[in-house]
Design a protein around this motif. Structure first.
Motif, PDB file in Angstrom:
ATOM      1  N   ALA A  76      -4.857 -14.009  -9.966  1.00  0.00           N
ATOM      2  CA  ALA A  76      -4.477 -14.960  -8.917  1.00  0.00           C
ATOM      3  C   ALA A  76      -3.863 -14.276  -7.703  1.00  0.00           C
ATOM      4  N   GLN A  77      -3.318 -13.074  -7.876  1.00  0.00           N
ATOM      5  CA  GLN A  77      -2.691 -12.386  -6.752  1.00  0.00           C
ATOM      6  C   GLN A  77      -3.731 -12.152  -5.658  1.00  0.00           C
ATOM      7  N   GLY A  78      -3.465 -12.673  -4.489  1.00  0.00           N
ATOM      8  CA  GLY A  78      -4.373 -12.543  -3.360  1.00  0.00           C
ATOM      9  C   GLY A  78      -5.540 -13.522  -3.386  1.00  0.00           C
ATOM     10  N   SER A  79      -5.739 -14.223  -4.508  1.00  0.00           N
ATOM     11  CA  SER A  79      -6.879 -15.134  -4.652  1.00  0.00           C
ATOM     12  C   SER A  79      -6.493 -16.601  -4.643  1.00  0.00           C
ATOM     13  N   VAL A  80      -5.205 -16.882  -4.774  1.00  0.00           N
ATOM     14  CA  VAL A  80      -4.728 -18.273  -4.776  1.00  0.00           C
ATOM     15  C   VAL A  80      -3.863 -18.490  -3.545  1.00  0.00           C
ATOM     16  N   ARG A  81      -4.200 -19.522  -2.789  1.00  0.00           N
ATOM     17  CA  ARG A  81      -3.390 -19.970  -1.646  1.00  0.00           C
ATOM     18  C   ARG A  81      -2.956 -21.387  -1.970  1.00  0.00           C
ATOM     19  N   THR A 126     -12.426 -17.724  -7.246  1.00  0.00           N
ATOM     20  CA  THR A 126     -12.684 -17.221  -8.593  1.00  0.00           C
ATOM     21  C   THR A 126     -13.242 -15.799  -8.543  1.00  0.00           C
ATOM     22  N   ARG A 127     -13.264 -15.151  -9.721  1.00  0.00           N
ATOM     23  CA  ARG A 127     -13.882 -13.813  -9.806  1.00  0.00           C
ATOM     24  C   ARG A 127     -15.334 -13.853  -9.362  1.00  0.00           C
ATOM     25  N   GLY A 128     -15.971 -15.007  -9.527  1.00  0.00           N
ATOM     26  CA  GLY A 128     -17.354 -15.175  -9.119  1.00  0.00           C
ATOM     27  C   GLY A 128     -17.523 -15.504  -7.643  1.00  0.00           C
ATOM     28  N   GLY A 129     -16.414 -15.594  -6.902  1.00  0.00           N
ATOM     29  CA  GLY A 129     -16.468 -15.847  -5.468  1.00  0.00           C
ATOM     30  C   GLY A 129     -16.489 -17.304  -5.064  1.00  0.00           C
ATOM     31  N   GLU A 130     -16.391 -18.215  -6.037  1.00  0.00           N
ATOM     32  CA  GLU A 130     -16.352 -19.645  -5.714  1.00  0.00           C
ATOM     33  C   GLU A 130     -14.955 -20.033  -5.249  1.00  0.00           C
ATOM     34  N   ARG A 131     -14.867 -20.971  -4.330  1.00  0.00           N
ATOM     35  CA  ARG A 131     -13.572 -21.498  -3.916  1.00  0.00           C
ATOM     36  C   ARG A 131     -13.373 -22.840  -4.597  1.00  0.00           C
ATOM     37  N   LEU A 132     -12.284 -22.967  -5.326  1.00  0.00           N
ATOM     38  CA  LEU A 132     -11.944 -24.200  -6.031  1.00  0.00           C
ATOM     39  C   LEU A 132     -10.711 -24.819  -5.396  1.00  0.00           C
ATOM     40  N   ALA A 133     -10.730 -26.123  -5.202  1.00  0.00           N
ATOM     41  CA  ALA A 133      -9.531 -26.857  -4.793  1.00  0.00           C
ATOM     42  C   ALA A 133      -8.875 -27.381  -6.058  1.00  0.00           C
ATOM     43  N   PHE A 134      -7.547 -27.325  -6.113  1.00  0.00           N
ATOM     44  CA  PHE A 134      -6.847 -27.784  -7.308  1.00  0.00           C
ATOM     45  C   PHE A 134      -5.502 -28.407  -6.970  1.00  0.00           C
ATOM     46  N   GLN A 178       5.953 -21.183 -15.003  1.00  0.00           N
ATOM     47  CA  GLN A 178       5.096 -20.246 -15.745  1.00  0.00           C
ATOM     48  C   GLN A 178       3.839 -20.946 -16.251  1.00  0.00           C
ATOM     49  N   ALA A 179       3.986 -22.168 -16.720  1.00  0.00           N
ATOM     50  CA  ALA A 179       2.832 -22.928 -17.204  1.00  0.00           C
ATOM     51  C   ALA A 179       1.882 -23.256 -16.053  1.00  0.00           C
ATOM     52  N   VAL A 180       2.429 -23.661 -14.926  1.00  0.00           N
ATOM     53  CA  VAL A 180       1.613 -23.967 -13.742  1.00  0.00           C
ATOM     54  C   VAL A 180       0.893 -22.703 -13.280  1.00  0.00           C
ATOM     55  N   ASP A 181       1.612 -21.591 -13.219  1.00  0.00           N
ATOM     56  CA  ASP A 181       1.014 -20.325 -12.795  1.00  0.00           C
ATOM     57  C   ASP A 181      -0.102 -19.896 -13.740  1.00  0.00           C
ATOM     58  N   ALA A 182       0.073 -20.116 -15.031  1.00  0.00           N
ATOM     59  CA  ALA A 182      -0.957 -19.740 -16.012  1.00  0.00           C
ATOM     60  C   ALA A 182      -2.254 -20.503 -15.746  1.00  0.00           C
ATOM     61  N   ILE A 183      -2.152 -21.749 -15.352  1.00  0.00           N
ATOM     62  CA  ILE A 183      -3.344 -22.531 -15.029  1.00  0.00           C
ATOM     63  C   ILE A 183      -4.023 -21.952 -13.780  1.00  0.00           C
ATOM     64  N   ALA A 184      -3.243 -21.638 -12.755  1.00  0.00           N
ATOM     65  CA  ALA A 184      -3.794 -21.072 -11.523  1.00  0.00           C
ATOM     66  C   ALA A 184      -4.472 -19.726 -11.800  1.00  0.00           C
ATOM     67  N   VAL A 185      -3.873 -18.920 -12.663  1.00  0.00           N
ATOM     68  CA  VAL A 185      -4.473 -17.635 -13.023  1.00  0.00           C
ATOM     69  C   VAL A 185      -5.812 -17.858 -13.714  1.00  0.00           C
ATOM     70  N   ARG A 186      -5.877 -18.813 -14.619  1.00  0.00           N
ATOM     71  CA  ARG A 186      -7.142 -19.112 -15.312  1.00  0.00           C
ATOM     72  C   ARG A 186      -8.224 -19.528 -14.322  1.00  0.00           C
ATOM     73  N   LEU A 187      -7.860 -20.294 -13.315  1.00  0.00           N
ATOM     74  CA  LEU A 187      -8.825 -20.678 -12.292  1.00  0.00           C
ATOM     75  C   LEU A 187      -9.347 -19.445 -11.545  1.00  0.00           C
ATOM     76  N   ALA A 188      -8.460 -18.528 -11.195  1.00  0.00           N
ATOM     77  CA  ALA A 188      -8.854 -17.309 -10.488  1.00  0.00           C
ATOM     78  C   ALA A 188      -9.715 -16.396 -11.365  1.00  0.00           C
ATOM     79  N   GLU A 189      -9.528 -16.441 -12.672  1.00  0.00           N
ATOM     80  CA  GLU A 189     -10.292 -15.606 -13.603  1.00  0.00           C
ATOM     81  C   GLU A 189     -11.694 -16.174 -13.879  1.00  0.00           C
ATOM     82  N   PHE A 190     -11.915 -17.425 -13.519  1.00  0.00           N
ATOM     83  CA  PHE A 190     -13.163 -18.105 -13.869  1.00  0.00           C
ATOM     84  C   PHE A 190     -14.385 -17.402 -13.309  1.00  0.00           C
ATOM     85  N   MET A 191     -15.430 -17.351 -14.123  1.00  0.00           N
ATOM     86  CA  MET A 191     -16.720 -16.796 -13.694  1.00  0.00           C
ATOM     87  C   MET A 191     -17.816 -17.558 -14.419  1.00  0.00           C
ATOM     88  N   ARG A 192     -18.791 -18.044 -13.682  1.00  0.00           N
ATOM     89  CA  ARG A 192     -19.912 -18.758 -14.306  1.00  0.00           C
ATOM     90  C   ARG A 192     -20.838 -17.774 -14.985  1.00  0.00           C
TER      91      ARG A 192
END
Length: 83
Positions: A22-27, A45-53, A69-83
């Protein structure tokens, strides 16, 4: 979007999600009230998609730090996503 803090870089997210995908990938904008924590914005995401959340934790048990920490963990999972 350019005005939103960047995870692990600046603003209210400067110290959050450092060393993660998520560092640098979540605004996002944080929100805090008594027993409420929220984070709303965009994740690239790692795949280059932009997700709104939007993540809202309401009437949680535990500390505010634990809720963040729980909220951040969700944001990190979104940034890690790859189709």
């Amino acid at each position: 979007m350019a005005a939103l803090p960047i995870a692990g870089v600046d603003g209210s997210l400067e110290t959050r999600m450092k060393g993660t995908a998520a560092q640098g990938s979540v605004r996002a904008k944080t929100g805090t009230m008594s027993n409420i924590r929220s984070l709303a914005g965009y994740a690239t995401t790692r795949g280059g998609e932009r997700l709104a959340f939007v993540i809202v934790v309401n009437n949680f048990e535990g500390t505010g730090g634990e809720a963040n920490q729980a909220v951040d963990a969700i944001a990190v999972r979104l940034a890690e996503f790859m189709r």
